[in-house]
Every structure is written in C-alpha cells, then in structure tokens.
Design an enzyme around this catalytic site. Structure first.
Site, PDB file in Angstrom:
ATOM      1  N   ASN A  72      41.512  46.347  22.187  1.00  0.00           N
ATOM      2  CA  ASN A  72      41.493  47.180  23.385  1.00  0.00           C
ATOM      3  C   ASN A  72      42.812  47.163  24.149  1.00  0.00           C
ATOM      4  O   ASN A  72      43.138  48.104  24.847  1.00  0.00           O
ATOM      5  CB  ASN A  72      40.364  46.750  24.324  1.00  0.00           C
ATOM      6  N   THR A 131      12.210  50.927  28.235  1.00  0.00           N
ATOM      7  CA  THR A 131      12.088  52.389  28.091  1.00  0.00           C
ATOM      8  C   THR A 131      13.484  52.985  27.937  1.00  0.00           C
ATOM      9  O   THR A 131      14.405  52.637  28.672  1.00  0.00           O
ATOM     10  CB  THR A 131      11.362  52.982  29.317  1.00  0.00           C
ATOM     11  N   GLN A 181      36.427  50.360  20.808  1.00  0.00           N
ATOM     12  CA  GLN A 181      37.645  51.136  21.060  1.00  0.00           C
ATOM     13  C   GLN A 181      37.982  52.094  19.922  1.00  0.00           C
ATOM     14  O   GLN A 181      38.845  52.948  20.082  1.00  0.00           O
ATOM     15  CB  GLN A 181      38.838  50.195  21.282  1.00  0.00           C
ATOM     16  N   CYS A 231      43.536  38.204  37.278  1.00  0.00           N
ATOM     17  CA  CYS A 231      42.783  36.997  37.644  1.00  0.00           C
ATOM     18  C   CYS A 231      42.336  37.100  39.094  1.00  0.00           C
ATOM     19  O   CYS A 231      42.706  38.005  39.814  1.00  0.00           O
ATOM     20  CB  CYS A 231      43.597  35.734  37.404  1.00  0.00           C
ATOM     21  N   GLY A 249      29.290  54.235  25.030  1.00  0.00           N
ATOM     22  CA  GLY A 249      29.411  55.628  25.443  1.00  0.00           C
ATOM     23  C   GLY A 249      30.610  55.931  26.327  1.00  0.00           C
ATOM     24  O   GLY A 249      31.286  56.940  26.146  1.00  0.00           O
ATOM     25  N   HIS A 250      30.895  55.035  27.282  1.00  0.00           N
ATOM     26  CA  HIS A 250      31.915  55.411  28.277  1.00  0.00           C
ATOM     27  C   HIS A 250      33.334  55.350  27.745  1.00  0.00           C
ATOM     28  O   HIS A 250      34.282  55.695  28.445  1.00  0.00           O
ATOM     29  CB  HIS A 250      31.755  54.594  29.569  1.00  0.00           C
TER      30      HIS A 250
END
Ligand code: PLP
Length: 381
Positions: free
Chosen positions: A149, A234, A177, A321, A198-199
């Site tokens: 990533n 669900t 990624q 951090c 998904g995002h």
C-alpha cells in the site's frame, strides 16, 4: 475550502463513482428487504446480492461465485483469513504487510502461535525461497500481500503459491491495493484466500470480501447462518451492490485506466526526480500503475503534506504517530531506508478522476513548498 481539491491519495481511499452510488441507492430506499426473507421483497435483495457476488468473482477470476464471502472491510477479510486458518502452530507472513494483517499475527502470537516474518529487498519484494526455508511440518498458513500500500511493489504471488501448493500449506494474499488496479485471476495465480475492500475501488467504505477457494474451511470470526455459515450478520445489501458495480466497472475499464494512471504517474515521477535530493522508492517496474513513493532529503514529510494541503492538494506521508510527527514506516524500514530519509517521504496514488492538468499544477507548486520546508529544517543552508 476555496481551492478545488486535487486528490492524489487513492491508496488511502477513493471517491464513490456516480454509477456506483446510483446503483446502490434503490437498496437503501425501495428495496430494503432482508435478503434472507422468503417473500418477494426479500428475494429482490437476495438477487441483487448474488449478482454482486458474481461480479466480484468475475473481477478476480474465481471459478465459482460462492467462493466470495462479503465482509465489512479489508481488515475483516484479513482477520477472517488469518485467524480462521490458524489451526496448526506455525504461520508465515512478511515484514511489510498492512497493520490489518500484522495485528492478526500479533494476536495469534499472544495466543501461543509461532509466526515467522520474511524480509524484503530494497525494492520491497519478498524472496519466495525465504518462505520455503521458513516452512515447517506444522505451518498452516502463508500470508503475503499482493501489492504494498505504501510503495506499490508487487509480490511474486504465483511463485509463492507454487511453493505453498507443493507443501500443502494454505496461501492468503491481501490484495486490497491490487484488486481493480491490475488484472488478477485466482484461477491462474493460485492463492486459496484473497482479501479485497470496496473503498479502494470506488465503492463506499464498510464493504469488503474474502475469496475462499472451494474446499477450504475457515473458522468464522462472526458466527451466524448468513454467507453459508461463513460470516454471520444480515448482509449490507447496498454496500454489496455497490461493490459489485464497482467491480464490474473496474473489469470493463481497467486497461484504459491503467494506461492513463501510468501516464500520469510517469509524468509526476519525471517532474519530481528533476528536483535535488530525492529518491524513488519501490520497484521500478513491478509496481502498481497508480503509485509513486519518494523520499526527500532534509525535510519532514508531514510538513510537505500540510504545505500541499494549503494548496488544495492531498497526498500522504505515511503513518502518523500519536504525537503528530511522522513515524518512519515499518515498510520503509524493512526496505533498508534510513530513518532520517524515510521521515521525508510522500506517497502519490492517482486514480479515477485525476487529470494531467492536476499533475502539472502539483509540479508547479511543489518545488517551492519543498524548498521552503527544507529551509525550515536547515535555516543556514
Ligand atoms: N490491506 C491493505 C494493503 C490496505 O491498504 C488496507 C487499507 O488501507 C487494508 C488492508 C484495510 O482495508 P479496510 O480499510 O477496508 O479495512
């Protein structure tokens, strides 16, 4: 905010595409039925969930749609794969995994499992032979990410899969990624388990999936009857529909997009590499087409992010951090990049909606910001 935003942080998250949003909205309004209900309102949503499952499965070249289990995010998919496969004492992963993976391994170590962490070369690539050397009779899982990533380096997934197959060890890859950015076929590559989110491909946050090769059994993280007893709860129908649509769009447009993203990335790289005291991190070729990562001497990456933000440009400097300063990333450390240089790093990840004009705008403002921030850290030079 008055300036138009230039968004170069698509590896952090992506905007939801209008087609994805319009496809999911009916499932938040009219088609609100529970997909597990027997009446037609429920069956309507069941059909939508199964269509999305087929779309996800098609994007990653799975043989059967029911090899896809929907989850809430990439982190859950990783946790499910790793914790669900931990049936023998020993597991193997790499030093450059996302925290979503590393935290599951830490948890397993605290529970008495033994984990070996393979290193990477200066480009961030794992050596499959090192994995072979770590394998033991009681190894139950190898988990190596598809693409990193931060620096975008691609891993030798096919070779790692071959070694795992030879030894009868399950192989998981965190492809969060990679999915949607480069062609992936689990049928050709191997891999028993593959995580996606998904995002990262223009669907909303809060939806992910885990590919589980037929015949592979995992103990569930969330127990319940949904998803064939593999993931209770669900189903997030609207999110699932969105993920399916995003996968179908990615499949249709991947080739066009990767050519375009590579063009933008290369222009950006050429412009940045003309500046003094800069190095490009990650593999020169075996890298995601949308990702470029640089280290700049004598500057703090976080200060560059703030300076660029004032110009309406979003990039990332790596994990921050708790004090607000930049903690040199474990990925750059594993690649052998000196901490002082790693602190002055920036990641650019282009994606849907970016244009050459935006890259030009960045290249116009960035040298001044860099120079200014270098003067702050070294006022006499
Ligand atoms: N794995 C990788 C490689 C990632 O980059 C990310 C998110 O940045 C995740 C896992 C976690 O995904 P999610 O944000 O959907 O939990």
């Amino acid at each position: 905010m008055t300036l138009p935003t230039v968004y170069f942080d698509h590896n952090a998250t992506t905007p939801v595409r209008p087609e994805v949003l319009s496809g999911m909205l009916p499932y938040l309004k009219r088609y609100f039925g529970n997909p597990n209900s027997a009446y037609r309102l429920g069956q309507e949503t069941r059909r939508a969930v199964e269509k999305a499952r087929a779309q996800v499965s098609s994007l990653i070249g799975a043989q059967y749609p029911d090899e896809i289990v929907f989850t809430s995010c990439g982190s859950e998919s990783d946790a499910f794969a790793i914790q669900g496969a931990a049936v023998k004492k020993h597991l193997i992963t790499s030093r450059i995994e996302h925290d979503a993976v590393l935290e599951s391994f830490k948890l397993l170590e605290a529970r008495g499992f033994e984990v070996d962490y393979v290193g990477v070369d200066r480009y961030g690539r794992v050596d499959p032979e090192e994995i072979r050397r770590f394998l033991r009779p009681d190894t139950c899982l190898v988990s190596i990410m598809f693409a990193n990533n931060e620096v975008g380096t691609l891993q030798p997934i096919h070779e790692i899969d071959r070694i795992c197959r030879e030894k009868g060890v399950l192989f998981h890859t965190d492809a969060v990624q990679a999915v949607g950015k480069i062609p992936i076929s689990v049928r050709e590559l191997g891999a028993d388990l593959l995580s996606l989110s998904g995002h990262k491909l223009n669907a909303p946050k809060g939806i992910g999936a885990l590919y589980i090769r037929r015949g592979v059994r995992l103990s569930p993280l969330v127990t319940g009857h949904q998803e064939k007893e593999r993931r209770g709860g669900t189903e997030n129908v609207a999110g699932i529909v969105a993920l399916g649509t995003a996968c179908a769009l990615a499949q249709n447009e991947m080739q066009k997009h990767s050519v375009e993203f590579l063009r933008l990335r290369k222009h950006l790289e050429v412009g940045i590499l003309k500046l003094p005291g800069v190095r490009l991190n990650g593999h020169p070729d075996l890298r995601l087409p949308n990702t470029a990562h640089f280290s700049f001497e004598g500057v703090d990456g976080h200060a560059l992010v703030v300076g660029l933000d004032l110009e309406g440009i979003c990039v990332s400097s790596g994990p921050a951090c708790s004090t607000g300063s930049v903690d040199p990333s474990h990925v750059l450390r594993a690649m052998g990049i000196a901490p002082a240089l790693a602190k002055g790093s920036l990641r650019f990840s282009v994606g849907w909606g970016n244009s050459m004009e935006e890259v030009e705008r960045f290249l116009e403002v960035f040298p001044k910001i860099l120079e200014k921030q270098r003067r702050v850290l070294s006022p006499r030079s």
